[in-house]
Design a protein around this motif. Sequence first.
Motif, PDB file in Angstrom:
ATOM      1  N   GLN A   1       0.862  -1.168   0.000  1.00 41.97           N
ATOM      2  CA  GLN A   1       0.000   0.000   0.000  1.00 41.97           C
ATOM      3  C   GLN A   1       0.906   1.227   0.000  1.00 41.97           C
ATOM      4  N   ILE A   2       0.470   2.263  -0.679  1.00 46.14           N
ATOM      5  CA  ILE A   2       1.264   3.480  -0.821  1.00 46.14           C
ATOM      6  C   ILE A   2       0.472   4.652  -0.277  1.00 46.14           C
ATOM      7  N   HIS A   3       1.094   5.405   0.606  1.00 45.22           N
ATOM      8  CA  HIS A   3       0.511   6.632   1.140  1.00 45.22           C
ATOM      9  C   HIS A   3       1.424   7.794   0.751  1.00 45.22           C
ATOM     10  N   ALA A   4       0.832   8.919   0.443  1.00 42.71           N
ATOM     11  CA  ALA A   4       1.632  10.083   0.042  1.00 42.71           C
ATOM     12  C   ALA A   4       1.053  11.353   0.627  1.00 42.71           C
ATOM     13  N   GLY A   5       1.945  12.254   1.010  1.00 39.04           N
ATOM     14  CA  GLY A   5       1.532  13.578   1.439  1.00 39.04           C
ATOM     15  C   GLY A   5       1.048  14.396   0.255  1.00 39.04           C
ATOM     16  N   ARG A   6       0.475  15.543   0.554  1.00 41.47           N
ATOM     17  CA  ARG A   6      -0.135  16.389  -0.478  1.00 41.47           C
ATOM     18  C   ARG A   6       0.839  16.744  -1.598  1.00 41.47           C
ATOM     19  N   LYS A   7       2.015  17.229  -1.237  1.00 42.94           N
ATOM     20  CA  LYS A   7       2.990  17.650  -2.248  1.00 42.94           C
ATOM     21  C   LYS A   7       3.544  16.442  -3.006  1.00 42.94           C
ATOM     22  N   ALA A   8       3.790  15.356  -2.300  1.00 41.86           N
ATOM     23  CA  ALA A   8       4.328  14.165  -2.947  1.00 41.86           C
ATOM     24  C   ALA A   8       3.334  13.593  -3.954  1.00 41.86           C
ATOM     25  N   PHE A   9       2.052  13.610  -3.599  1.00 45.78           N
ATOM     26  CA  PHE A   9       1.025  13.114  -4.516  1.00 45.78           C
ATOM     27  C   PHE A   9       1.028  13.923  -5.805  1.00 45.78           C
ATOM     28  N   ALA A  10       1.074  15.263  -5.675  1.00 48.86           N
ATOM     29  CA  ALA A  10       1.081  16.127  -6.860  1.00 48.86           C
ATOM     30  C   ALA A  10       2.328  15.889  -7.704  1.00 48.86           C
ATOM     31  N   HIS A  11       3.453  15.651  -7.038  1.00 48.60           N
ATOM     32  CA  HIS A  11       4.704  15.417  -7.759  1.00 48.60           C
ATOM     33  C   HIS A  11       4.628  14.118  -8.560  1.00 48.60           C
ATOM     34  N   ILE A  12       4.116  13.061  -7.955  1.00 48.12           N
ATOM     35  CA  ILE A  12       4.013  11.780  -8.657  1.00 48.12           C
ATOM     36  C   ILE A  12       3.038  11.890  -9.829  1.00 48.12           C
ATOM     37  N   ARG A  13       1.947  12.611  -9.638  1.00 51.63           N
ATOM     38  CA  ARG A  13       0.972  12.772 -10.708  1.00 51.63           C
ATOM     39  C   ARG A  13       1.592  13.483 -11.909  1.00 51.63           C
ATOM     40  N   GLN A  14       2.501  14.427 -11.663  1.00 52.77           N
ATOM     41  CA  GLN A  14       3.111  15.185 -12.753  1.00 52.77           C
ATOM     42  C   GLN A  14       4.335  14.489 -13.339  1.00 52.77           C
ATOM     43  N   HIS A  15       5.189  13.896 -12.466  1.00 58.29           N
ATOM     44  CA  HIS A  15       6.485  13.378 -12.921  1.00 58.29           C
ATOM     45  C   HIS A  15       6.646  11.871 -12.763  1.00 58.29           C
TER      46      HIS A  15
ATOM     47  N   ALA B   1       8.956  10.566  13.259  1.00 57.36           N
ATOM     48  CA  ALA B   1       8.012  11.640  12.922  1.00 57.36           C
ATOM     49  C   ALA B   1       8.780  12.954  12.947  1.00 57.36           C
ATOM     50  N   LEU B   2       9.453  13.262  11.851  1.00 54.74           N
ATOM     51  CA  LEU B   2      10.380  14.394  11.768  1.00 54.74           C
ATOM     52  C   LEU B   2       9.861  15.431  10.764  1.00 54.74           C
ATOM     53  N   PRO B   3      10.380  16.670  10.816  1.00 53.03           N
ATOM     54  CA  PRO B   3       9.864  17.754   9.953  1.00 53.03           C
ATOM     55  C   PRO B   3      10.414  17.696   8.532  1.00 53.03           C
ATOM     56  N   TYR B   4      10.028  16.664   7.796  1.00 52.81           N
ATOM     57  CA  TYR B   4      10.580  16.439   6.463  1.00 52.81           C
ATOM     58  C   TYR B   4      10.248  17.561   5.475  1.00 52.81           C
TER      59      TYR B   4
ATOM     60  N   ALA C   1       1.665  10.699  13.825  1.00 55.94           N
ATOM     61  CA  ALA C   1       2.076  11.798  12.961  1.00 55.94           C
ATOM     62  C   ALA C   1       1.028  12.037  11.883  1.00 55.94           C
ATOM     63  N   GLY C   2       0.915  13.280  11.448  1.00 54.17           N
ATOM     64  CA  GLY C   2      -0.073  13.636  10.438  1.00 54.17           C
ATOM     65  C   GLY C   2      -1.306  14.255  11.042  1.00 54.17           C
ATOM     66  N   LEU C   3      -1.315  14.394  12.371  1.00 56.93           N
ATOM     67  CA  LEU C   3      -2.444  15.003  13.061  1.00 56.93           C
ATOM     68  C   LEU C   3      -2.012  16.334  13.676  1.00 56.93           C
ATOM     69  N   GLY C   4      -2.945  17.235  13.858  1.00 49.95           N
ATOM     70  CA  GLY C   4      -2.678  18.462  14.597  1.00 49.95           C
ATOM     71  C   GLY C   4      -1.747  19.424  13.895  1.00 49.95           C
ATOM     72  N   LYS C   5      -0.994  20.185  14.711  1.00 48.17           N
ATOM     73  CA  LYS C   5      -0.198  21.294  14.197  1.00 48.17           C
ATOM     74  C   LYS C   5       0.959  20.852  13.313  1.00 48.17           C
ATOM     75  N   ASN C   6       1.377  19.583  13.421  1.00 51.54           N
ATOM     76  CA  ASN C   6       2.509  19.096  12.628  1.00 51.54           C
ATOM     77  C   ASN C   6       2.057  18.345  11.379  1.00 51.54           C
ATOM     78  N   ARG C   7       0.823  18.553  10.989  1.00 54.21           N
ATOM     79  CA  ARG C   7       0.253  17.853   9.847  1.00 54.21           C
ATOM     80  C   ARG C   7       1.083  18.035   8.575  1.00 54.21           C
ATOM     81  N   GLY C   8       1.622  19.229   8.363  1.00 57.43           N
ATOM     82  CA  GLY C   8       2.345  19.514   7.132  1.00 57.43           C
ATOM     83  C   GLY C   8       3.712  18.869   7.038  1.00 57.43           C
ATOM     84  N   TRP C   9       4.241  18.316   8.126  1.00 58.57           N
ATOM     85  CA  TRP C   9       5.567  17.700   8.101  1.00 58.57           C
ATOM     86  C   TRP C   9       5.679  16.596   7.059  1.00 58.57           C
ATOM     87  N   LEU C  10       4.577  15.948   6.729  1.00 64.79           N
ATOM     88  CA  LEU C  10       4.615  14.776   5.856  1.00 64.79           C
ATOM     89  C   LEU C  10       4.211  15.087   4.420  1.00 64.79           C
TER      90      LEU C  10
END
Length: 367
Positions: A6-20, A248-251, A286-295
């Motif tokens: 199974q593959i999970h992707a963050g918002r930016k990663a999903f857009a990147h895979i869709r384009q490239h 769970a780091l600020p990637y 990770a992925g919840l609350g204020k640090n949601r954007g880290w992923l």
Amino acid sequence: MSSAIQIHAGRKAFAHIRQHGLRAQDVAIIPAAAGGPKGLILQALDQWLFGEWLPAAPRERTLIGASIGAWRMAAASHADPVAAFKRLGDLYCNQRYPEKPSANYVTKEIQQLLHAFIGGHENEVVQNPLQRLHLLAGRGRGMLQAPKTERRARAGFVAATFANLASRTRLSGHMERVVIGDKRDPLFWLKAKFDGFHTHFCDLTTDNLAPALLASGTLPLIMQPVQHIPHAPAGSYWDGGIIDYHLALPYSRITGNKDGDIVLYPHFTDHIVPGWLDKPLPWRRAGLGKNRGWLDNVVMVSPSPAFLKTLTRGKLPDRKDFFYYGTNHDFRIQNWQIAIAESGRLRDAFADFVMDPDMTKIKPLNF
């Protein structure tokens, strides 16, 4: 037929895979979780990633891991990573312990395992031309700073557990994060403070590689704490997974890297638990609350539920197997080796996705 992965992707990663698509040239960081025997299920995928796919697009990459994840990333940093991953898997499977081994016994066994794993390879691991290896360990504070007895250490971890139950920030009164890593890697995205833990950064060298790997995998109360790591602060060192279980780091801070900033996370489960003590606390994921954007720039690949059902006892190898199989070591080893063989299905499924990305198979990572 259900996919093995199974593959999970963050918002930016999903857009990147869709384009490239998912390209090796865009992968900047590979994290590796703690989790003991669970990491065995990634062997074939690891061998393909570091033996074929990533080397085809050479660039500097940050490899960061805790406990078994640190050992896996050390294997990835060998001149021959395919052989190193096999050696690590064989050594890990073939651990044998009597009933109720002492902490001293377990510690010596792991020291011997690590010597057989990296002995004679220290320079190629530390000086790898492109891989930038970073190992995570925990340094004790308070009662865990220098416990003179097992009873004192046990009391210290009980106190740490209750502190963590209140908040991860309170755990920082009992443990500090120590990153022992490649001095050629500026690691700006990690060095700016991002949580309540004080973090030490130390250079990885040929003379501290073995003790750093030992410290990163030193299980509380099951092993003796590591008391000395060259070039690192004095103190008692414990498993890096206590603070950074699933890393769970600020990637998302690496945004803007001209070579691409995708974080590829081969994982053995579909979620990220910040610390080992957070396992029974689902609201800490990770992925919840204020640090949601880290992923946002993370792509996580893990075994699917359908794949897990096909394994012995319908689950990944784990540390509880030592108790389940007891001293029937041969039976446990056989079943763990079967799981490693089955990991080839994860490799094949991911390689197929890389060749022909199906966006309908990607789930959101921000839970």
